[in-house]
Enzyme design. Structure first.
Site, mmCIF file in Angstrom:
data_model
loop_
_atom_site.group_PDB
_atom_site.id
_atom_site.type_symbol
_atom_site.label_atom_id
_atom_site.label_comp_id
_atom_site.label_asym_id
_atom_site.label_seq_id
_atom_site.Cartn_x
_atom_site.Cartn_y
_atom_site.Cartn_z
ATOM 1 N N CYS A 17 7.855 15.119 -12.895
ATOM 2 C CA CYS A 17 6.749 15.757 -13.610
ATOM 3 C C CYS A 17 6.512 17.105 -12.956
ATOM 4 O O CYS A 17 6.048 17.175 -11.823
ATOM 5 C CB CYS A 17 5.498 14.891 -13.533
ATOM 6 S SG CYS A 17 4.150 15.506 -14.557
ATOM 7 N N HIS A 29 8.360 4.531 4.309
ATOM 8 C CA HIS A 29 7.308 4.267 3.325
ATOM 9 C C HIS A 29 7.799 3.491 2.113
ATOM 10 O O HIS A 29 7.002 3.113 1.253
ATOM 11 C CB HIS A 29 6.633 5.575 2.892
ATOM 12 C CG HIS A 29 7.420 6.393 1.927
ATOM 13 N ND1 HIS A 29 7.147 6.413 0.572
ATOM 14 C CD2 HIS A 29 8.461 7.237 2.103
ATOM 15 C CE1 HIS A 29 7.975 7.237 -0.030
ATOM 16 N NE2 HIS A 29 8.794 7.753 0.873
ATOM 17 N N SER A 44 14.030 5.198 4.721
ATOM 18 C CA SER A 44 12.698 5.792 4.777
ATOM 19 C C SER A 44 11.646 4.709 4.915
ATOM 20 O O SER A 44 11.638 3.738 4.157
ATOM 21 C CB SER A 44 12.443 6.615 3.507
ATOM 22 O OG SER A 44 11.182 7.226 3.548
#
Length: 373
Positions: free
Chosen positions: A319, A197, A195
Site C-alpha cells: 500500500c 518479530h 526475523s
C-alpha cells in the site's frame, strides 16, 4: 469485534518474552567494552547467540545479528556477490521485496540475474534451478516459505542441486522459522535469513546464519559480529529473539496442527462465497496462511470494509501513498492486476481462536457484498 489475522506481517510480542527482556534490560553496556558493564552485556549477547545457534543447528559464530530480516536478506545477496566480484545470481519472481531490491542493485553493479517463474501455485522446482545454472553462477536464493501465499519450497532439494554445481545457496526463512520444522544443517543452506518479530519476538532484530567459510563483504563496515556487520548490537533484543524462538519451537508440535485446523475452517468459510478462489498451493503451505482472490470486487473497498467490520487482514500487496498496488507475487501466478488488487491474505496466530475465525468469515461475507456493490 476486533480480530487480528495479519500474523504474517508481524506478531504481538509474547508476554513471556517481554518479561525475559525486562530481566536483562540493565545490561546496557557496549558488548565491545572491557569493563564489567560491557562484559555483562556481552554475556547476554553471546548467550542469545549460543541459544539461537543450538536451536537452528549451526555454530554460534555462524549467527550474525542484524536489525531485521530484510537486512539479513540484503547482507546475504550483496555480501556474497561483492565478495565474488562478478558473476550470475539465480532467484525467483516471488521473493520478498528485500530480495528483489537486492537483485536489482546487483544488476546495476553488473551482475547477471535470472528470476525463475513459479507455477500456478507459486512453486519453483529444483529442475528449474538446475536449468538456470551457468558456469559463472555464484549464488542461488530461494525462499523457504512465501510471505504472501504461504507456499513452502523444496529448499533441501534445491540446495543439493546448487552445491553440486559449486555455487552457494541462500534461503529467506523469515516466514518459515518458528512456523514449520527448520534446521539449517538439514536444509543444507549456506545462508539463512530470519526475523524475531515473525515468531512473537521483538521488532528491530533479525539474524543471518552464515556457514563457516563463506566469504561475505559487510554492508556496514565494522569489527562487530565477527567483522560481518558493524554497529553496536542490542543484547536485550537478541535475548528476546532467543527466548521467542525457544518458545515457538517448543510449542510447534501442538501449535502447527491447531493452526492447520483453524486454517481449514477459515478456508471453508471464505471459499464458500461465490467467486472466491484460493491462491497458493492447496496443501504445501504454512499452517497459518490463506490467500484468496475475490472476483468482481473492488480491492481497496474490500480491505477497508473488512477493517471497519473489525478484522485486520492484508491485501497481499504493497500500500503506497494510500493506493493499492497489484502484488508482484499474484501477477507472477497469472492473476490480472484487477484480480491481484482484489485479493486478501489472512494469517492466523498463537492467540487466534475458533470464535475469531467464525467472526472473520461472517465479516468477510459482509465485506465482499459491500466491495461488489
Amino acid at each position: 469485534m476486533r480480530v487480528y489475522l495479519d500474523h504474517a506481517a508481524t506478531t504481538p510480542l509474547d508476554p513471556e518474552v517481554r518479561e525475559a527482556m525486562r530481566g536483562v534490560e540493565e545490561a546496557f553496556g557496549n558488548p565491545s567494552s572491557v569493563h564489567r558493564f560491557g562484559q555483562e552485556a556481552r554475556r547476554v549477547l553471546e548467550g542469545a547467540r549460543e541459544r539461537i545457534a543450538a536451536l537452528l543447528g549451526v555454530r554460534p559464530r555462524e549467527v550474525v545479528f542484524t536489525a531485521s530480516g530484510s537486512e539479513a536478506n540484503a547482507l546475504a545477496l550483496l555480501g556474497v556477490a561483492l565478495a565474488k566480484g562478478r558473476g550470475h545470481v539465480v532467484s525467483t519472481e516471488v521473493e520478498h521485496a528485500a530480495v528483489l531490491g537486492a537483485l536489482r542493485l546487483l544488476e546495476r553493479l553488473g551482475f547477471a540475474v535470472t528470476r525463475l517463474k513459479p507455477d500456478r501455485f507459486g512453486l519453483v522446482y529444483p529442475e528449474q534451478v538446475a536449468e538456470a545454472l551457468r558456469p559463472d553462477t555464484v549464488l542461488v536464493s530461494v525462499m523457504a516459505a512465501n510471505n504472501e501465499l504461504g507456499t513452502l519450497y523444496p529448499v533441501h532439494e534445491i540446495a543439493q542441486v546448487v552445491h553440486a554445481h559449486g555455487a552457494l545457496f541462500h534461503t529467506d526463512a523469515v516466514q518459515a522459522i518458528g512456523q514449520v520444522p527448520f534446521r539449517a544443517e538439514e536444509v543444507g543452506a549456506d545462508l539463512v535469513s530470519l526475523s524475531a518479530h515473525k515468531f512473537y519476538g521483538p521488532k528491530g532484530v533479525g539474524a543471518l546464519l552464515v556457514r563457516q567459510g563463506v566469504d561475505l563483504v559487510p554492508l556496514v563496515p565494522g569489527k562487530q559480529e565477527g567483522g560481518r556487520r558493524g554497529g553496536t548490537p542490542n543484547p536485550v533484543l537478541a535475548h528476546g529473539m532467543a527466548v521467542a524462538l525457544e518458545k515457538a519451537l517448543r510449542l510447534l508440535p501442538e501449535e502447527a496442527p491447531r493452526l492447520l485446523a483453524l486454517r481449514r475452517r477459515l478456508e471453508e468459510g471464505l471459499l464458500s462465497v461465490e467467486g472466491v478462489e484460493l491462491n497458493g498451493h492447496p496443501e504445501r503451505r504454512l499452517p497459518k496462511l490463506v490467500n484468496v482472490t475475490v472476483k468482481g470486487a473492488d480491492g481497496e473497498v474490500l480491505l477497508l470494509a473488512l477493517d471497519l467490520l473489525g478484522v485486520a487482514a492484508s491485501s497481499g500487496s504493497a500500500c503506497s501513498a494510500g493506493s493499492l498496488e497489484a502484488s508482484h507475487v499474484l501477477l507472477a501466478l497469472g492473476r490480472s492486476p484487477e484480480e491481484a488488487k482484489a485479493s486478501l491474505r489472512f494469517s492466523l496466530g498463537r492467540f487466534t481462536t475458533l470464535a475469531e475465525v467464525e467472526g472473520a468469515v461472517a465479516a468477510f461475507r459482509e465485506a465482499v457484498a459491500r466491495a461488489r456493490s
